[in-house]
Design an enzyme around this catalytic site. Structure first.
Site, PDB file in Angstrom:
ATOM      1  N   PRO A   1       0.820  -1.214   0.000  1.00 25.81           N
ATOM      2  CA  PRO A   1       0.000   0.000   0.000  1.00 25.81           C
ATOM      3  C   PRO A   1       0.855   1.265   0.000  1.00 25.81           C
ATOM      4  O   PRO A   1       1.874   1.341   0.690  1.00 25.81           O
ATOM      5  CB  PRO A   1      -0.793  -0.132   1.303  1.00 25.81           C
ATOM      6  CG  PRO A   1      -0.831  -1.591   1.573  1.00 25.81           C
ATOM      7  CD  PRO A   1       0.482  -2.120   1.087  1.00 25.81           C
ATOM      8  N   GLU A   2       0.444   2.247  -0.786  1.00 24.21           N
ATOM      9  CA  GLU A   2       1.131   3.527  -0.867  1.00 24.21           C
ATOM     10  C   GLU A   2       0.260   4.578  -0.194  1.00 24.21           C
ATOM     11  O   GLU A   2      -0.740   4.251   0.441  1.00 24.21           O
ATOM     12  CB  GLU A   2       1.445   3.850  -2.328  1.00 24.21           C
ATOM     13  CG  GLU A   2       2.269   2.749  -2.995  1.00 24.21           C
ATOM     14  CD  GLU A   2       2.562   3.005  -4.471  1.00 24.21           C
ATOM     15  OE1 GLU A   2       2.709   4.180  -4.875  1.00 24.21           O
ATOM     16  OE2 GLU A   2       2.634   2.017  -5.234  1.00 24.21           O
TER      17      GLU A   2
ATOM     18  N   HIS B   1      -6.892 -15.453   8.710  1.00 20.04           N
ATOM     19  CA  HIS B   1      -5.767 -14.544   8.569  1.00 20.04           C
ATOM     20  C   HIS B   1      -5.802 -13.389   9.563  1.00 20.04           C
ATOM     21  O   HIS B   1      -5.002 -12.465   9.459  1.00 20.04           O
ATOM     22  CB  HIS B   1      -5.708 -13.993   7.143  1.00 20.04           C
ATOM     23  CG  HIS B   1      -5.661 -15.051   6.090  1.00 20.04           C
ATOM     24  ND1 HIS B   1      -4.678 -16.022   6.055  1.00 20.04           N
ATOM     25  CD2 HIS B   1      -6.497 -15.324   5.048  1.00 20.04           C
ATOM     26  CE1 HIS B   1      -4.895 -16.832   5.034  1.00 20.04           C
ATOM     27  NE2 HIS B   1      -5.990 -16.432   4.415  1.00 20.04           N
TER      28      HIS B   1
ATOM     29  N   ARG C   1      -0.322 -12.434   4.204  1.00 19.49           N
ATOM     30  CA  ARG C   1       1.089 -12.752   3.944  1.00 19.49           C
ATOM     31  C   ARG C   1       2.003 -12.545   5.151  1.00 19.49           C
ATOM     32  O   ARG C   1       3.195 -12.844   5.082  1.00 19.49           O
ATOM     33  CB  ARG C   1       1.581 -11.921   2.754  1.00 19.49           C
ATOM     34  CG  ARG C   1       0.828 -12.253   1.460  1.00 19.49           C
ATOM     35  CD  ARG C   1       1.354 -11.459   0.292  1.00 19.49           C
ATOM     36  NE  ARG C   1       0.627 -11.757  -0.940  1.00 19.49           N
ATOM     37  CZ  ARG C   1       0.821 -11.137  -2.096  1.00 19.49           C
ATOM     38  NH1 ARG C   1       1.721 -10.167  -2.190  1.00 19.49           N
ATOM     39  NH2 ARG C   1       0.118 -11.473  -3.159  1.00 19.49           N
TER      40      ARG C   1
ATOM     41  N   ARG D   1      20.125  14.657  -6.382  1.00 22.08           N
ATOM     42  CA  ARG D   1      20.411  13.228  -6.530  1.00 22.08           C
ATOM     43  C   ARG D   1      20.834  12.908  -7.956  1.00 22.08           C
ATOM     44  O   ARG D   1      20.271  13.423  -8.915  1.00 22.08           O
ATOM     45  CB  ARG D   1      19.162  12.408  -6.177  1.00 22.08           C
ATOM     46  CG  ARG D   1      18.611  12.697  -4.782  1.00 22.08           C
ATOM     47  CD  ARG D   1      19.447  12.064  -3.716  1.00 22.08           C
ATOM     48  NE  ARG D   1      18.992  12.400  -2.384  1.00 22.08           N
ATOM     49  CZ  ARG D   1      18.996  11.552  -1.350  1.00 22.08           C
ATOM     50  NH1 ARG D   1      19.427  10.311  -1.535  1.00 22.08           N
ATOM     51  NH2 ARG D   1      18.585  11.932  -0.162  1.00 22.08           N
TER      52      ARG D   1
END
Length: 280
Positions: free
Chosen positions: A2-3, A103, A122, A159
């Site tokens: 997730p972002e 889960h 997971r 950068r």
């Protein structure tokens, strides 16, 4: 993983259920959810604490405990106070009520009789009681009040790495992962392999503006879901996947110029771009 839009969607969904509530019991159902706590046990650490608010920076979600503080970092804010970080990992979900699933990894019961379940198929996610300073290295995200677009644009240009790699660097700008980096670069017409230091300040500012617009649009639609592993607290999937312009669309026509999109690798990440719109 997730972002920002997905984590903020979860934060907004869970906050009304948790804010102002006291934790009365924590049931640990899988050892990995407690792994970041070391020898300590969340089941004994959290009960008795009141949740003041639910906060986020970038992809990081946490619970303010007891006295709490304002959402915006300010002078004198106590960064060493303990908070509860909730890392969603690849498949973490927060569900309200006595959710039934093999889960479920943690159940937190609250003083109003409600229950919040942490579901994680997971098992990459975790809960952790730690000082807020544990994420002091994480940069402000594009949707936060303290975000300075011009300063972030300058930081990007310092950068020498490919610009996509810089967008993924949470110490430069937080909240952006593989999906929204591709979408941002497509929107700004920037090639993902272009060296960040080669950007003009004007171009870097436009790139940051594109990131803000993409993240805001994704948040409005509840984020992006490709399977059942990411859902909000009501079990609903994000709808932004229907609006993706680049990510996962290799071989399909560009929505601007109809040129077939191309998949390349940048920093070990599969990246989709338009070879015409995003040429060097």
């Amino acid at each position: 993983m997730p972002e920002l839009p997905e984590v903020e969607t979860v934060r907004r969904g869970i906050a009304p259920y948790l804010t102002g509530r006291k934790v009365t019991e924590v049931e640990l159902l899988h050892p990995r959810v407690n792994r970041e706590q070391g020898s300590e046990d969340l089941a004994s650490l959290l009960p008795g604490h009141t949740i003041y608010s639910v906060e986020r920076r970038g992809k990081y979600l946490w619970l303010e405990l007891d006295a709490g503080a304002s959402r915006t970092d300010g002078p004198g804010r106590d960064r060493d106070r303990p908070v509860v970080f909730i890392h969603l990992g690849m498949s973490g979900q927060l569900r309200v009520g006595e959710y039934s699933s093999p889960h479920v990894r943690l159940r937190a019961r609250l003083d109003d009789g409600s229950t919040v379940c942490f579901v994680d198929q997971r098992t990459f996610g975790y809960w952790r009681l730690a000082p807020l300073s544990a994420i002091s290295h994480i940069a402000p995200d594009p949707l936060s009040a303290e975000f300075d677009s011009a300063a972030v644009a300058r930081a990007i240009r310092k950068r020498k790495s490919p610009v996509k790699s810089v967008l993924l660097n949470q110490e430069v700008v937080s909240g952006i992962g593989n999906i929204y980096a591709d979408e941002t670069l497509w929107a700004a017409r920037v090639h993902p392999k272009k060296r960040a230091s080669a950007l003009r300040q004007k171009d870097a500012v436009e790139l940051v503006a594109a990131a803000r617009a993409v993240l805001a649009a994704a948040l409005e639609r509840g984020g992006t879901s490709f399977d059942s592993l990411y859902v909000n607290v009501n079990g609903e999937s994000g709808r932004y996947g229907q609006s993706l312009a680049a990510y996962g669309r290799a071989g399909q026509p560009c929505l601007r110029c109809a040129t077939p999109l191309k998949a390349v690798t940048v920093g070990g990440r599969t990246t989709t771009l338009c070879p015409r719109c995003q040429g060097y």
